[in-house]
Design a protein around this motif. Structure first.
Motif, PDB file in Angstrom:
ATOM      1  N   GLN A   1       0.833  -1.199   0.000  1.00 56.94           N
ATOM      2  CA  GLN A   1       0.000   0.000   0.000  1.00 56.94           C
ATOM      3  C   GLN A   1       0.866   1.246   0.000  1.00 56.94           C
ATOM      4  O   GLN A   1       2.004   1.233   0.428  1.00 56.94           O
TER       5      GLN A   1
ATOM      6  N   ALA B   1      -9.872   6.723  -0.512  1.00 59.84           N
ATOM      7  CA  ALA B   1     -10.033   7.425   0.759  1.00 59.84           C
ATOM      8  C   ALA B   1      -9.568   6.570   1.928  1.00 59.84           C
ATOM      9  O   ALA B   1      -9.081   7.091   2.923  1.00 59.84           O
ATOM     10  N   GLY B   2      -9.702   5.280   1.846  1.00 61.93           N
ATOM     11  CA  GLY B   2      -9.306   4.424   2.958  1.00 61.93           C
ATOM     12  C   GLY B   2      -9.523   2.974   2.595  1.00 61.93           C
ATOM     13  O   GLY B   2     -10.651   2.494   2.613  1.00 61.93           O
ATOM     14  N   GLU B   3      -8.418   2.325   2.281  1.00 64.85           N
ATOM     15  CA  GLU B   3      -8.546   0.961   1.792  1.00 64.85           C
ATOM     16  C   GLU B   3      -9.155   0.047   2.852  1.00 64.85           C
ATOM     17  O   GLU B   3     -10.003  -0.790   2.571  1.00 64.85           O
ATOM     18  N   ARG B   4      -8.703   0.246   4.091  1.00 60.09           N
ATOM     19  CA  ARG B   4      -9.142  -0.610   5.171  1.00 60.09           C
ATOM     20  C   ARG B   4     -10.638  -0.423   5.435  1.00 60.09           C
ATOM     21  O   ARG B   4     -11.390  -1.384   5.594  1.00 60.09           O
ATOM     22  N   ALA B   5     -11.053   0.852   5.455  1.00 57.07           N
ATOM     23  CA  ALA B   5     -12.467   1.135   5.697  1.00 57.07           C
ATOM     24  C   ALA B   5     -13.304   0.534   4.574  1.00 57.07           C
ATOM     25  O   ALA B   5     -14.344  -0.072   4.808  1.00 57.07           O
TER      26      ALA B   5
ATOM     27  N   ARG C   1     -13.326   5.722  10.680  1.00 55.30           N
ATOM     28  CA  ARG C   1     -12.890   5.564   9.290  1.00 55.30           C
ATOM     29  C   ARG C   1     -13.971   5.941   8.286  1.00 55.30           C
ATOM     30  O   ARG C   1     -14.345   5.148   7.420  1.00 55.30           O
TER      31      ARG C   1
ATOM     32  N   PHE D   1     -15.524   8.181   5.110  1.00 59.05           N
ATOM     33  CA  PHE D   1     -14.986   8.752   3.889  1.00 59.05           C
ATOM     34  C   PHE D   1     -15.298  10.240   3.926  1.00 59.05           C
ATOM     35  O   PHE D   1     -16.370  10.676   3.497  1.00 59.05           O
TER      36      PHE D   1
END
Lengths: 321, 250
Positions: free
Chosen positions: A103, A186-190, B94, B96
């Motif tokens: 990542q 924006a957020g791979e984990r989320a 978390r 967006f």
């Protein structure tokens, strides 16, 4: 917004009639080509947020395969375009599986390593012309060779390809695919915890991006009629795609075109002012642009103009109140 | 340890998770029965987050078993697990932040097989959190802390989970906001939702939970009905991270 698009389309269609002469014609074609490559990179690097610094691999494959089918089998280079895309897709799939385990910066570094590896291999492989490179048909044997003296026919071919990429990107941007890409960026984990099949959608972005980058490389080879390891697989090829997209605006539809419209004329000017001795200047210029973008406006010019627009809107409202 | 309730919905047996040489979770066993609220207690670094992440498929377990309705789900990709009805609202929410409230909620429905139900679920979340309905076109980055927690919870509910996992939902929230949050959880529990909750605040968690597990350095060291644990001095000792010999020498 619709009028803006129309204005851009009309300007691009009329450009060869307004600015005539070989210098401007070639610059226009170069501009569109840079926009195509940057738009292709933008699918993976912009929308899906996976910053590849190794897209030269796909560009290079796209550039080499058409000239390869000409050199070895005397086929029209155009036939090499789909073959190049297929090879690029296969390579992308092979690269994607291991590198997508990484990542952020680690992914970027892995892509650099792969691209440099391929460049070195190509530079030592006689079948593909080793360090010397490959030539296209010097004299067109038929129209199928797509070998024109003037840059104008290339200009219109490139324009059609660019329109196709932008239309597809606009379509994907609004659909489920674009939605997931933005979530991944924006957020791979989320995104993963919500059940977005992250790997699969990253792979989709990579394949689309690689395919179009390959096409851009093929178009380059068709127009220039000559490729060598540095001009097709060099790291500067990847960096140019990134800077073009980043200057305009990463992850925006028009960013790549806007970036190309600024960078390509700039490069053409410095090249004609300083000649061959000024080629090092390009690096300095790119370095400066990266610095300025990173420090002041990571969103690129589109974000900047958006900010200025909202600010003046606020001012106007404040004045009205 | 007391025997787990009959035929648990989720059954975790001797879970082990390693990050390279590092052991995140050494030996965690827990069971969650349908309709229960189960709390995971423990200090920072006890392995609560890792346990939840392993159940959600975000990290791969290196040992033990995770059974969901009797089916082994350990090591499945996260989307397959969400698709089976386990939703995790991760630590720190978390969200967006560049996207609107409604887009965040819609992303929560990613794993939903029946897309037709999305509008209905949206309305349900807006009914639970009217504040989110007011802000549905606003970007998530402009929300207050309490609203962000609502959005994180609403987003998790959008996948119509059978089991809702919450990682430190009260972290960083004002006491009044935490109270509202727990009222909401209590209501969802009343509607039959099964909840697995990791929480640092012991009194809060024990107030709502039926059953609780206490983790210490990656192991389940204590468990029992919440009521019983509430008065157990052992819980306070473990939770505060006082080591056994230090406590014994007192």
């Amino acid at each position: 917004m619709r009028w803006g698009w129309l204005a851009i389309a009309v300007a691009l269609l009329l450009y060869p009639w307004i600015l005539t002469g070989p210098f401007y014609e070639r610059m226009g074609a170069d501009l569109l080509l840079a926009a195509i490559a940057a738009a292709a990179w933008n699918i993976l690097g912009g929308y899906a947020g996976q910053i590849s610094v190794g897209h030269a691999v796909f560009y290079g494959i796209g550039a080499y395969v058409p000239l390869l089918v000409y050199t070895h089998w005397q086929l029209p280079p155009v036939l090499g375009i789909p073959a190049g895309i297929l090879v690029s897709l296969a390579v992308a799939a092979v690269i994607g599986v291991p590198t997508f385990r990484l990542q952020g910066h680690y992914f970027s570094m892995a892509t650099i390593a792969v691209a440099e590896l391929v460049r070195i291999v190509v530079g030592n492989w006689d079948f593909v012309g080793a360090a010397i490179g490959l030539m296209g048909p010097a004299v067109p044997r038929s129209l199928l060779d797509l070998s024109f003296k003037s840059a104008v026919p290339y200009y219109y071919i490139f324009l059609a390809v660019l329109a196709a990429i932008l239309a597809l990107t606009a379509h994907l941007e609004r659909g489920r695919m674009g939605y997931y890409w933005r979530a991944i960026r924006a957020g791979e984990r989320a995104a993963r915890s919500l059940g977005v099949p992250v790997r699969r959608y990253k792979l989709w972005a990579l394949l689309l991006s690689a395919g179009f980058t390959s096409l851009a490389g093929s178009l380059y080879a068709l127009m220039v009629g000559f490729v060598d390891p540095e001009s097709a697989f060099g790291i500067l090829v990847s960096v140019e795609m990134i800077i073009t997209a980043a200057l305009g605006g990463v992850g925006t539809l028009l960013g790549p075109l806007l970036g190309a419209a600024i960078l390509v004329p700039l490069k053409a000017t410095t090249n004609s002012l300083f000649g061959g001795g000024g080629s090092g200047l390009t690096y300095i210029l790119y370095g400066g642009i990266i610095l300025l973008l990173a420090r002041f406006e990571p969103g690129g010019l589109i974000e900047l103009s958006r900010r200025i627009a909202t600010r003046s809107l606020k001012k106007a409202k404040a004045r009205a109140a | 340890m007391s025997p787990p309730p009959p035929a648990p919905l989720l059954d975790v047996r001797h879970l082990e998770v390693r990050y390279g040489d590092l052991v995140g979770v050494a030996d965690v066993s827990l069971a969650v029965g349908a309709g229960q609220v189960v709390a995971l207690l423990g200090s920072n670094g006890a392995g609560k987050t890792t346990t939840l992440n392993a159940i959600a498929g975000l990290v791969r377990p290196s040992g033990g078993a995770i059974l969901w309705r009797g089916e082994a789900i350990g090591g499945l990709p996260a989307y397959a697990i969400v698709g089976r009805g386990l939703a995790l609202s991760p630590e720190g929410w978390r969200l967006f932040v560049g996207q609107t409230v409604e887009q965040n909620l819609r992303l929560g429905a990613t794993a939903l097989a029946d897309r037709q139900r999305v509008p209905e679920l949206l309305e349900r979340v807006f009914a639970i959190f009217p504040r989110l309905a007011e802000r549905r076109r606003q970007s998530a980055g402009t929300l207050s802390g309490g609203e962000r927690q609502m959005l994180a919870l609403g987003r998790a509910l959008m996948s119509e989970p059978k089991l809702l996992m919450l990682d430190e939902p009260s972290l960083g929230l004002a006491p009044a906001v935490v109270e509202t949050l727990y009222d909401t959880l209590w209501r969802l529990h009343g509607e039959g939702l099964t909840i697995l909750l990791a929480e640092q605040s012991v009194p809060l968690a024990l107030e709502i939970a039926d059953h609780a597990y206490v983790l210490q350095t990656g192991r389940t060291v204590l468990d029992g009905p919440a009521r019983a644990l509430e008065d157990d001095p052992e819980v306070q000792r473990i939770y505060l991270g006082i080591r056994g010999e230090a406590a014994a020498s007192r």
